[in-house]
Design a protein around this motif. Structure first.
Motif, PDB file in Angstrom:
ATOM      1  N   ARG A  14      23.593  54.763 -52.286  1.00 13.47           N
ATOM      2  CA  ARG A  14      23.635  54.617 -50.827  1.00 13.47           C
ATOM      3  C   ARG A  14      23.987  53.195 -50.426  1.00 13.47           C
ATOM      4  NH1 ARG A  14      21.387  50.641 -51.054  1.00 13.47           N
ATOM      5  NH2 ARG A  14      19.178  50.129 -51.241  1.00 13.47           N
ATOM      6  N   VAL A  15      24.518  53.030 -49.228  1.00 12.23           N
ATOM      7  CA  VAL A  15      24.441  51.722 -48.569  1.00 12.23           C
ATOM      8  C   VAL A  15      23.704  51.929 -47.265  1.00 12.23           C
ATOM      9  CG1 VAL A  15      26.443  50.481 -49.499  1.00 12.23           C
ATOM     10  CG2 VAL A  15      26.726  51.884 -47.472  1.00 12.23           C
ATOM     11  N   ASN A  16      22.868  50.984 -46.943  1.00 12.87           N
ATOM     12  CA  ASN A  16      22.144  51.036 -45.681  1.00 12.87           C
ATOM     13  C   ASN A  16      22.988  50.320 -44.635  1.00 12.87           C
ATOM     14  OD1 ASN A  16      20.085  51.521 -43.894  1.00 12.87           O
ATOM     15  ND2 ASN A  16      18.825  49.790 -44.563  1.00 12.87           N
ATOM     16  N   LEU A  17      23.307  51.016 -43.537  1.00 11.09           N
ATOM     17  CA  LEU A  17      24.101  50.351 -42.490  1.00 11.09           C
ATOM     18  C   LEU A  17      23.269  49.278 -41.806  1.00 11.09           C
ATOM     19  CD1 LEU A  17      25.945  53.374 -40.826  1.00 11.09           C
ATOM     20  CD2 LEU A  17      26.785  51.820 -42.606  1.00 11.09           C
ATOM     21  N   ILE A  18      22.033  49.596 -41.515  1.00 10.09           N
ATOM     22  CA  ILE A  18      21.130  48.620 -40.877  1.00 10.09           C
ATOM     23  C   ILE A  18      19.708  49.176 -40.943  1.00 10.09           C
ATOM     24  CG2 ILE A  18      21.316  49.507 -38.485  1.00 10.09           C
ATOM     25  CD1 ILE A  18      21.715  46.420 -37.720  1.00 10.09           C
ATOM     26  N   GLY A  19      18.708  48.265 -40.855  1.00  8.60           N
ATOM     27  CA  GLY A  19      17.310  48.678 -40.990  1.00  8.60           C
ATOM     28  C   GLY A  19      16.835  48.289 -42.384  1.00  8.60           C
ATOM     29  N   GLU A  20      16.839  46.956 -42.645  1.00 11.71           N
ATOM     30  CA  GLU A  20      16.534  46.485 -43.999  1.00 11.71           C
ATOM     31  C   GLU A  20      15.104  45.955 -44.071  1.00 11.71           C
ATOM     32  OE1 GLU A  20      18.218  47.692 -46.539  1.00 11.71           O
ATOM     33  OE2 GLU A  20      20.025  46.728 -45.769  1.00 11.71           O
ATOM     34  N   HIS A  21      14.409  46.352 -45.139  1.00 12.57           N
ATOM     35  CA  HIS A  21      12.997  45.991 -45.330  1.00 12.57           C
ATOM     36  C   HIS A  21      12.151  46.503 -44.174  1.00 12.57           C
ATOM     37  CE1 HIS A  21      13.301  43.672 -49.069  1.00 12.57           C
ATOM     38  NE2 HIS A  21      14.512  43.348 -48.634  1.00 12.57           N
ATOM     39  N   THR A  22      12.546  47.622 -43.623  1.00 11.89           N
ATOM     40  CA  THR A  22      11.738  48.262 -42.577  1.00 11.89           C
ATOM     41  C   THR A  22      11.050  49.521 -43.102  1.00 11.89           C
ATOM     42  OG1 THR A  22      13.692  49.470 -41.863  1.00 11.89           O
ATOM     43  CG2 THR A  22      13.192  47.451 -40.668  1.00 11.89           C
ATOM     44  N   ASP A  23      11.543  50.086 -44.221  1.00 14.91           N
ATOM     45  CA  ASP A  23      11.009  51.403 -44.632  1.00 14.91           C
ATOM     46  C   ASP A  23       9.528  51.332 -45.001  1.00 14.91           C
ATOM     47  OD1 ASP A  23      11.598  50.095 -47.085  1.00 14.91           O
ATOM     48  OD2 ASP A  23      12.526  51.865 -48.015  1.00 14.91           O
ATOM     49  N   TYR A  24       9.111  50.234 -45.675  1.00 16.12           N
ATOM     50  CA  TYR A  24       7.690  50.144 -46.040  1.00 16.12           C
ATOM     51  C   TYR A  24       6.853  49.571 -44.890  1.00 16.12           C
ATOM     52  CZ  TYR A  24       9.417  45.494 -47.347  1.00 16.12           C
ATOM     53  OH  TYR A  24      10.018  44.260 -47.356  1.00 16.12           O
ATOM     54  N   ASN A  25       7.464  49.446 -43.727  1.00 16.07           N
ATOM     55  CA  ASN A  25       6.727  49.061 -42.516  1.00 16.07           C
ATOM     56  C   ASN A  25       6.713  50.206 -41.504  1.00 16.07           C
ATOM     57  OD1 ASN A  25       5.944  46.166 -42.824  1.00 16.07           O
ATOM     58  ND2 ASN A  25       8.124  45.984 -43.307  1.00 16.07           N
ATOM     59  N   ASP A  26       6.859  51.453 -42.006  1.00 19.49           N
ATOM     60  CA  ASP A  26       6.860  52.635 -41.125  1.00 19.49           C
ATOM     61  C   ASP A  26       8.010  52.604 -40.128  1.00 19.49           C
ATOM     62  OD1 ASP A  26       4.665  53.834 -42.210  1.00 19.49           O
ATOM     63  OD2 ASP A  26       3.262  53.181 -40.655  1.00 19.49           O
ATOM     64  N   GLY A  27       9.084  51.873 -40.455  1.00 17.63           N
ATOM     65  CA  GLY A  27      10.155  51.633 -39.486  1.00 17.63           C
ATOM     66  C   GLY A  27      11.283  52.645 -39.541  1.00 17.63           C
ATOM     67  N   LEU A  28      12.453  52.219 -39.046  1.00 19.16           N
ATOM     68  CA  LEU A  28      13.642  53.061 -38.995  1.00 19.16           C
ATOM     69  C   LEU A  28      14.696  52.504 -39.943  1.00 19.16           C
ATOM     70  CD1 LEU A  28      13.995  53.321 -35.091  1.00 19.16           C
ATOM     71  CD2 LEU A  28      12.839  54.929 -36.616  1.00 19.16           C
ATOM     72  N   VAL A  29      15.460  53.388 -40.584  1.00 18.96           N
ATOM     73  CA  VAL A  29      16.574  52.963 -41.449  1.00 18.96           C
ATOM     74  C   VAL A  29      17.793  53.826 -41.110  1.00 18.96           C
ATOM     75  CG1 VAL A  29      15.123  52.131 -43.345  1.00 18.96           C
ATOM     76  CG2 VAL A  29      15.828  54.534 -43.308  1.00 18.96           C
ATOM     77  N   LEU A  30      18.978  53.336 -41.496  1.00 18.46           N
ATOM     78  CA  LEU A  30      20.211  54.067 -41.167  1.00 18.46           C
ATOM     79  C   LEU A  30      21.210  54.006 -42.340  1.00 18.46           C
ATOM     80  CD1 LEU A  30      21.504  55.570 -38.669  1.00 18.46           C
ATOM     81  CD2 LEU A  30      22.653  53.408 -38.164  1.00 18.46           C
ATOM     82  N   PRO A  31      20.861  54.652 -43.462  1.00 25.02           N
ATOM     83  CA  PRO A  31      21.783  54.614 -44.611  1.00 25.02           C
ATOM     84  C   PRO A  31      22.872  55.688 -44.540  1.00 25.02           C
ATOM     85  CG  PRO A  31      19.790  55.789 -45.209  1.00 25.02           C
ATOM     86  CD  PRO A  31      19.604  55.342 -43.786  1.00 25.02           C
ATOM     87  N   ILE A  32      23.940  55.470 -45.313  1.00 27.06           N
ATOM     88  CA  ILE A  32      24.885  56.547 -45.637  1.00 27.06           C
ATOM     89  C   ILE A  32      24.832  56.752 -47.150  1.00 27.06           C
ATOM     90  CG2 ILE A  32      26.465  56.124 -43.708  1.00 27.06           C
ATOM     91  CD1 ILE A  32      28.387  54.774 -45.754  1.00 27.06           C
ATOM     92  N   ALA A  33      25.120  57.981 -47.582  1.00 22.26           N
ATOM     93  CA  ALA A  33      25.284  58.233 -49.020  1.00 22.26           C
ATOM     94  C   ALA A  33      26.669  57.734 -49.405  1.00 22.26           C
ATOM     95  CB  ALA A  33      25.162  59.724 -49.304  1.00 22.26           C
TER      96      ALA A  33
END
Ligand code: GLA
Length: 392
Positions: A25-44
């Motif tokens: 994957r590459v993450n378009l935006i939303g970095e180091h947010t996943d372990y903060n209950d946040g939002l991420v926006l990856p593409i495969a």
């Protein structure tokens, strides 16, 4: 760069029951947010890891990896936290995690080949886990590819393999991307609730393209090695937990971006303040990027990429010279925006470029690296690929 791997031919001397694959994957935006209950926006990614597999019923796992150039045998009864070490943890760990969840997983022969560059911050480990997880689900009749809810459970097992067996304390973005993304879409994932939305992401020219006609997402693997189990990643996770505790919230997701500086003023030191500022502003940038993509406003998406990179470099301190130089060279060559992607400390950057600027950008990045005496980077354009599935 995509090629058809020859792994479907045989597994340990005989035809496999099947071949499964899962993307990086590459993450378009939303970095180091996943372990903060946040939002991420990856593409495969279009690049995938393939696993040719057959079931066994003697509790043994035999794995051959074309990338490692090695064959390893593991008794599944010996798998657990910290064991086995190295790349086999990603394979054995998934079978272990599924067994821990109560599934009847009896052993497998696995041959792995991959198009996903290893150590490039493009989630080659998640691709491996998810390809093996997909195979185990089908071979042992677990039904974990049936729908998004089942796929999310499989993603959780793959995250456990990474956290508990491989010892990398990562969030769940990479495995969710590998199992839930859809072709031509980015995945908006709410890491608190597990809710997903598929956001159209088609940049190329031609019928079916979004208004970003003629734009390209260029990935640059800086070849600066990155590792997620060397302590730096875990330190960031710990800083976020400390900041949330001092702020009296269960996670940084709960901090309101309005009046942020006032809220952060109560934190005990400047490092925690900067770490928290990154996370809170980055979650806001994911929302803004989704809105901009829906309005076909790629200029705004580019601006958000730039702001994300600055925040990761200055506040979160997970960038490095190679990432900064690749991002700056892409911008100077006409990118609408560019940023590091993934965990950082090496790995890859992404740049949103007009199609007619791509060749210049690739040349500029390569020249900037050569001037500094660094290894040549590898740049390649990507489109949004499909999630894990059975190939044959
Ligand atoms: C790595 C981890 C993910 C995520 C990113 C940063 O890729 O595996 O869980 O935390 O870093 O966004």
């Amino acid at each position: 760069m995509t090629r058809a791997p020859g792994i479907h031919l045989e597994v340990f001397g005989s035809a496999p029951h099947g071949v499964w694959s899962a993307p990086g994957r590459v993450n378009l935006i939303g970095e180091h947010t996943d372990y903060n209950d946040g939002l991420v926006l990856p593409i495969a990614l279009p690049q995938r890891t393939y696993a040719a597999c057959s079931p066994r019923d003697d509790g043994l796992l035999r794995v051959h990896s074309a990338q490692a150039g090695a064959t390893v045998e593991v008794d599944l009864a010996s798998v657990g936290p910290g064991s086995p070490a190295g790349w086999t943890a990603y394979v054995a760990g998934v079978l272990w995690a599924l067994a821990q969840d109560g599934h009847d997983v009896r052993g497998m022969d696995v041959t792995v080949d991959s198009e996903v560059p290893v150590g490039a911050g493009l989630s080659s480990s998640a691709a491996l886990e998810c390809a093996v997880g997909a195979a185990a689900s089908d071979l042992f009749g677990l039904g974990l590819l049936a729908d998004d809810a089942s796929r999310a459970r499989l993603a959780t097992a793959c995250v456990r393999a990474e956290n508990d067996v491989a010892g990398a304390p990562t969030g769940g973005m990479d495995q969710s991307a590998s199992l839930l993304c859809r072709a031509d879409h980015a995945l908006l994932l709410d890491c608190r609730t597990g809710a997903t939305e598929h956001v159209s992401f088609v940049l190329g020219a031609g019928p079916g393209a979004d208004a970003g006609h003629g734009h390209v997402l260029l990935v640059t693997d800086t070849r600066a090695e990155h590792a997620l189990n060397d302590g730096q990643y875990a330190q960031r996770v710990a800083s976020c937990e400390s900041a949330a505790a001092e702020l009296g919230v269960s996670s940084l997701r709960d901090v309101d971006p309005t009046g942020l500086e006032g809220s952060l003023a109560v934190l005990s030191d400047d490092v925690l303040r900067r770490r928290a500022r990154h996370v809170v502003t980055e979650i806001a940038r994911v929302r803004a990027a989704v809105a901009a993509l829906r309005q076909h406003d790629l200029v705004e998406v580019g601006r958000l990429f730039d702001a994300s990179h600055a925040s990761l470099r200055d506040d979160y301190e997970v960038s490095c010279d190679e990432l900064d130089v690749s991002v700056e060279a892409a911008r100077a060559a006409g990118a609408l925006g560019a940023r590091m992607t993934g965990g950082g400390f090496g790995g890859s950057s992404i740049a949103l470029l007009p199609a007619d600027a791509v060749a210049d950008a690739e040349r500029a990045i390569a020249a900037a690296f050569a001037e500094r005496g660094w290894r040549a980077p590898a740049s390649f354009a990507v489109t949004a690929g499909d999630s894990a599935h059975r190939d044959a």
